[in-house]
Design an enzyme around this catalytic site. Sequence first.
Site, short mmCIF file in Angstrom:
data_model
loop_
_atom_site.label_atom_id
_atom_site.label_comp_id
_atom_site.label_asym_id
_atom_site.label_seq_id
_atom_site.Cartn_x
_atom_site.Cartn_y
_atom_site.Cartn_z
N LYS A 11 0.84 -1.13 0.18
CA LYS A 11 0.07 -0.07 0.19
C LYS A 11 0.99 1.29 -0.16
CE LYS A 11 -3.92 -2.25 2.37
NZ LYS A 11 -4.94 -2.25 3.56
N TYR A 51 -12.64 -2.33 -3.33
CA TYR A 51 -12.92 -2.33 -2.04
C TYR A 51 -14.48 -2.15 -1.60
CZ TYR A 51 -8.37 -2.27 0.35
OH TYR A 51 -7.38 -2.64 0.87
N ARG A 87 -1.88 -14.47 4.64
CA ARG A 87 -2.62 -13.88 5.53
C ARG A 87 -1.89 -13.90 6.88
NH1 ARG A 87 -6.83 -10.38 4.66
NH2 ARG A 87 -7.21 -10.45 6.60
N THR A 93 -5.28 -7.20 11.10
CA THR A 93 -5.43 -5.70 10.45
C THR A 93 -4.95 -4.59 11.08
OG1 THR A 93 -7.45 -6.83 9.51
CG2 THR A 93 -7.20 -4.48 9.56
N ARG A 104 2.70 -6.55 9.02
CA ARG A 104 2.20 -5.50 9.79
C ARG A 104 2.81 -5.12 11.04
NH1 ARG A 104 -4.01 -7.15 7.57
NH2 ARG A 104 -3.99 -5.84 5.79
N ASN A 114 -1.91 0.06 6.86
CA ASN A 114 -1.14 -0.87 7.48
C ASN A 114 -0.50 -1.74 6.32
OD1 ASN A 114 -3.38 -1.93 5.85
ND2 ASN A 114 -4.58 -2.98 7.57
N HIS A 117 -1.92 -5.76 1.61
CA HIS A 117 -3.34 -6.23 1.26
C HIS A 117 -3.05 -7.67 0.93
CE1 HIS A 117 -7.39 -7.34 0.05
NE2 HIS A 117 -6.79 -7.90 -1.09
N GLU A 128 -9.71 -10.34 -7.47
CA GLU A 128 -8.73 -9.36 -7.48
C GLU A 128 -7.55 -9.54 -8.37
OE1 GLU A 128 -9.71 -8.70 -2.64
OE2 GLU A 128 -7.76 -9.78 -3.20
P1 GDP Z 1 -7.85 -6.88 5.98
O1 GDP Z 1 -8.50 -8.08 5.02
O2 GDP Z 1 -7.01 -7.40 6.89
O3 GDP Z 1 -6.92 -5.88 5.09
O4 GDP Z 1 -8.81 -6.00 6.59
P2 GDP Z 1 -10.33 -5.46 6.20
O5 GDP Z 1 -10.80 -6.33 4.90
O6 GDP Z 1 -11.26 -5.63 7.37
O7 GDP Z 1 -10.29 -4.03 5.91
C1 GDP Z 1 -9.47 -3.57 4.62
C2 GDP Z 1 -8.86 -2.54 4.78
O8 GDP Z 1 -9.70 -1.33 5.12
C3 GDP Z 1 -7.82 -2.62 5.99
O9 GDP Z 1 -6.54 -3.26 5.52
C4 GDP Z 1 -7.39 -1.41 6.11
O10 GDP Z 1 -6.42 -0.61 5.30
C5 GDP Z 1 -8.88 -0.55 5.99
N1 GDP Z 1 -9.44 -0.38 7.37
C6 GDP Z 1 -10.26 -1.56 8.09
N2 GDP Z 1 -10.47 -0.99 9.28
C7 GDP Z 1 -10.33 0.43 9.34
C8 GDP Z 1 -10.71 1.63 10.10
O11 GDP Z 1 -11.35 1.26 11.27
N3 GDP Z 1 -10.24 2.71 9.70
C9 GDP Z 1 -9.52 2.88 8.55
N4 GDP Z 1 -9.23 4.26 8.31
N5 GDP Z 1 -9.44 2.07 7.55
C10 GDP Z 1 -9.73 0.63 7.95
#
Ligand code: GDP
Length: 140
Positions: A11, A51, A87, A93, A104, A114, A117, A128
Amino acid sequence: MATQRTFSIIKPDGTKRNLTGAVNAVIEAAGLRIVAQKRILMTRAQAETFYAVHAARPFFGELCEFMTSGPVVVQVLEAENAIAKYREVMGATNPANAADGTIRKLFALSVGENTVHGSDAPETAAIEIAQFFAGNEIVG
Ligand code: GDP
């Protein structure tokens, strides 16, 4: 289990801090092969499509803003059980909850910024990968 592919993104917080090589070193040390890779500037439309599953979440706008704020490196990774393996290598996350040695834990700045992805299931990995790579750009 047969060889599997997953989709990865380094990212903007990672590319901004010149961490592409450092992240790739962790990926390769874990036994994942980088079989496709390119550095791109994601458009707003690409980020919103990517997303879409999070469209109703309060952080969706911020997330799309962040993902288009600088270059990203999109990748296809290959290994046995690549999806679950990556993962694990990525970590939780929220970096505050990420295990030691994960990407991370090592590099992420916050739950939003973070660093990486990774796909969460075979169906999403296929979608994807297809969003960013033509078949002949992936060389296993
Ligand atoms: P991942 O699969 O571990 O990447 O997590 P998710 O699918 O839950 O979320 C996708 C992405 O959204 C995350 O990697 C973060 O970059 C972003 N994200 C998730 N939760 C938050 C949040 O509470 N605030 C913000 N700003 N970004 C978030």
